[in-house]
Motif scaffolding. Structure first.
Motif, PDB file in Angstrom:
ATOM      1  N   PRO A 101       0.873  -1.430  -0.042  1.00 55.87           N
ATOM      2  CA  PRO A 101      -0.066   0.095   0.038  1.00 55.87           C
ATOM      3  C   PRO A 101       0.879   1.349   0.000  1.00 55.87           C
ATOM      4  O   PRO A 101       0.184   2.370  -0.201  1.00 55.87           O
ATOM      5  CB  PRO A 101      -0.833   0.010   1.279  1.00 55.87           C
ATOM      6  N   ALA A 102       1.839   1.136   0.504  1.00 61.44           N
ATOM      7  CA  ALA A 102       3.060   2.343   0.384  1.00 61.44           C
ATOM      8  C   ALA A 102       3.445   2.568  -1.108  1.00 61.44           C
ATOM      9  O   ALA A 102       4.173   3.859  -1.070  1.00 61.44           O
ATOM     10  CB  ALA A 102       3.995   2.188   1.281  1.00 61.44           C
ATOM     11  N   THR A 103       3.159   1.929  -2.193  1.00 63.04           N
ATOM     12  CA  THR A 103       3.893   2.171  -3.534  1.00 63.04           C
ATOM     13  C   THR A 103       3.362   3.360  -3.938  1.00 63.04           C
ATOM     14  O   THR A 103       4.226   4.131  -4.680  1.00 63.04           O
ATOM     15  CB  THR A 103       3.568   1.033  -4.568  1.00 63.04           C
ATOM     16  N   GLY A 104       2.190   3.903  -3.744  1.00 63.74           N
ATOM     17  CA  GLY A 104       1.689   5.036  -4.313  1.00 63.74           C
ATOM     18  C   GLY A 104       2.248   6.200  -3.471  1.00 63.74           C
ATOM     19  O   GLY A 104       2.375   7.182  -4.224  1.00 63.74           O
ATOM     20  N   CYS A 105       2.290   6.125  -2.279  1.00 67.49           N
ATOM     21  CA  CYS A 105       3.044   7.184  -1.401  1.00 67.49           C
ATOM     22  C   CYS A 105       4.364   7.325  -1.855  1.00 67.49           C
ATOM     23  O   CYS A 105       4.769   8.411  -1.907  1.00 67.49           O
ATOM     24  CB  CYS A 105       2.837   6.772   0.005  1.00 67.49           C
ATOM     25  N   ARG A 106       5.066   6.152  -2.181  1.00 68.98           N
ATOM     26  CA  ARG A 106       6.576   6.197  -2.540  1.00 68.98           C
ATOM     27  C   ARG A 106       6.451   7.061  -3.905  1.00 68.98           C
ATOM     28  O   ARG A 106       7.463   7.666  -4.128  1.00 68.98           O
ATOM     29  CB  ARG A 106       6.983   4.935  -2.701  1.00 68.98           C
TER      30      ARG A 106
END
Length: 320
Positions: A101-106
């Motif tokens: 789920p952190a991919t987009g935030c990254r």
């Protein structure tokens, strides 16, 4: 003279000297994101709000927020506004359509870092995390220096990426459970569940959660972005002074709404999120208060339950 003292002095100075920032809020039509965008605008700052639809954009204009229609995971759709802004707030916090789920935030963080490098300007990037990262401390008070023992390791790892990134002034905000306005995490679902019959309390009835009114949370974002660079590369808990168990909160809300049934304790639900919520932890906002002067104006939650019950009932009635 240490950084903490200078930070306090700086925060006093900005109360008497106005300055304007350009701020880009990712997810500006969300519950937290909209409150944050409005708070920055009310503080006199120039605010861009990234949303996905024209309908959402039309709502932002009502609060003098400049809408940007695009996709958070496609920086090319908002690059111009990112380059213009000195502050970028990621209010989305997770993209659950991806195994990580952190991919987009990254993607957002990397875009901010690249913009900072290109313009030779260290932009402030604020990531919205949450106090569930602490895990279960058995009702003890926790501070930012305490170990993050939560099972959502992806979030904990990304927090470290934010605070360790040297190309941006990274800040992690860890809100408690957010309430206020015409919405409240969990409070709304409790209202719906309690409208008929008994008051069901799942899992440990004596667990403690941190709570924060959405307006107080938004004010914390403004404080953290108006303050000096000594605030960067850090995480901050944002909670009010509520000391109330989940069972007390749920029963108090139900009674305020006129529910007269008895309290029934049931086993915790077995889905992963419900299990995550079984933790009992009381985060402290002492660090945020000490470094920025922020204090909650709403709450504690116990004093707000009657108001929230009225607001939710009015919202439901307006739909009929």
């Amino acid at each position: 003279i240490n950084a903490e003292y200078m930070g306090t002095v700086f925060n006093r100075i900005i109360e008497f000297n106005s300055f304007t920032m350009k701020v880009l809020v990712i997810g500006a039509n969300g519950y937290i994101g909209n409150a944050v965008a409005v708070a920055f605008r009310n503080a006199g700052h120039h605010v861009y709000g990234l949303v996905r639809t024209q309908a959402a954009a039309d709502e932002l204009v009502k609060n003098e927020i400049i809408p940007v229609i695009g996709a958070a995971t496609d920086p090319s759709t908002y690059q111009k506004y990112l380059d213009e802004s000195s502050v970028v707030v990621d209010s989305v916090g997770a993209f659950f359509d991806n195994p990580d789920p952190a991919t987009g935030c990254r993607i957002i963080l990397n875009a901010v870092a690249q913009s900072s490098q290109k313009l030779k300007q260290s932009k402030r990037y604020v990531y919205t995390s949450g106090c569930l990262a602490y895990g279960d401390y058995k009702g003890a008070v926790v501070y930012e220096s305490d170990e993050l023992k939560g099972s959502n390791k992806w979030r904990i790892n990304f927090e470290q990426e934010v605070t360790n990134n040297q190309q941006v002034e990274g800040i992690v905000v860890r809100p408690g459970w957010v309430y206020g306005g015409t919405f409240g995490h969990y409070l709304d679902s409790w209202m719906q569940a309690n409208k008929d019959g008994d008051i069901e309390v799942h899992g440990n009835p004596d667990k403690y959660w941190g709570w924060i009114h959405v307006s107080d949370l938004a004010a914390a974002y403004v404080r953290l972005c108006e303050g000096g660079s000594h605030l960067a590369h850090n995480a901050y808990n944002v909670v009010d002074n509520s000391r109330i168990t989940v069972s007390q909160a749920k029963e108090g809300l139900a009674r305020a709404a006129g529910v007269k049934g008895k309290v029934v304790n049931l086993p915790a639900n077995t889905d992963p999120f419900s299990q995550l919520c079984e933790q009992s932890t009381i985060p402290s906002s002492e660090k945020l208060h000490r470094l920025t002067g922020w204090s909650p104006k709403f709450g504690p939650l116990r004093d707000y339950l009657t108001t929230h019950a009225f607001v939710i009932q009015a919202k439901v009635a307006s739909k009929h």
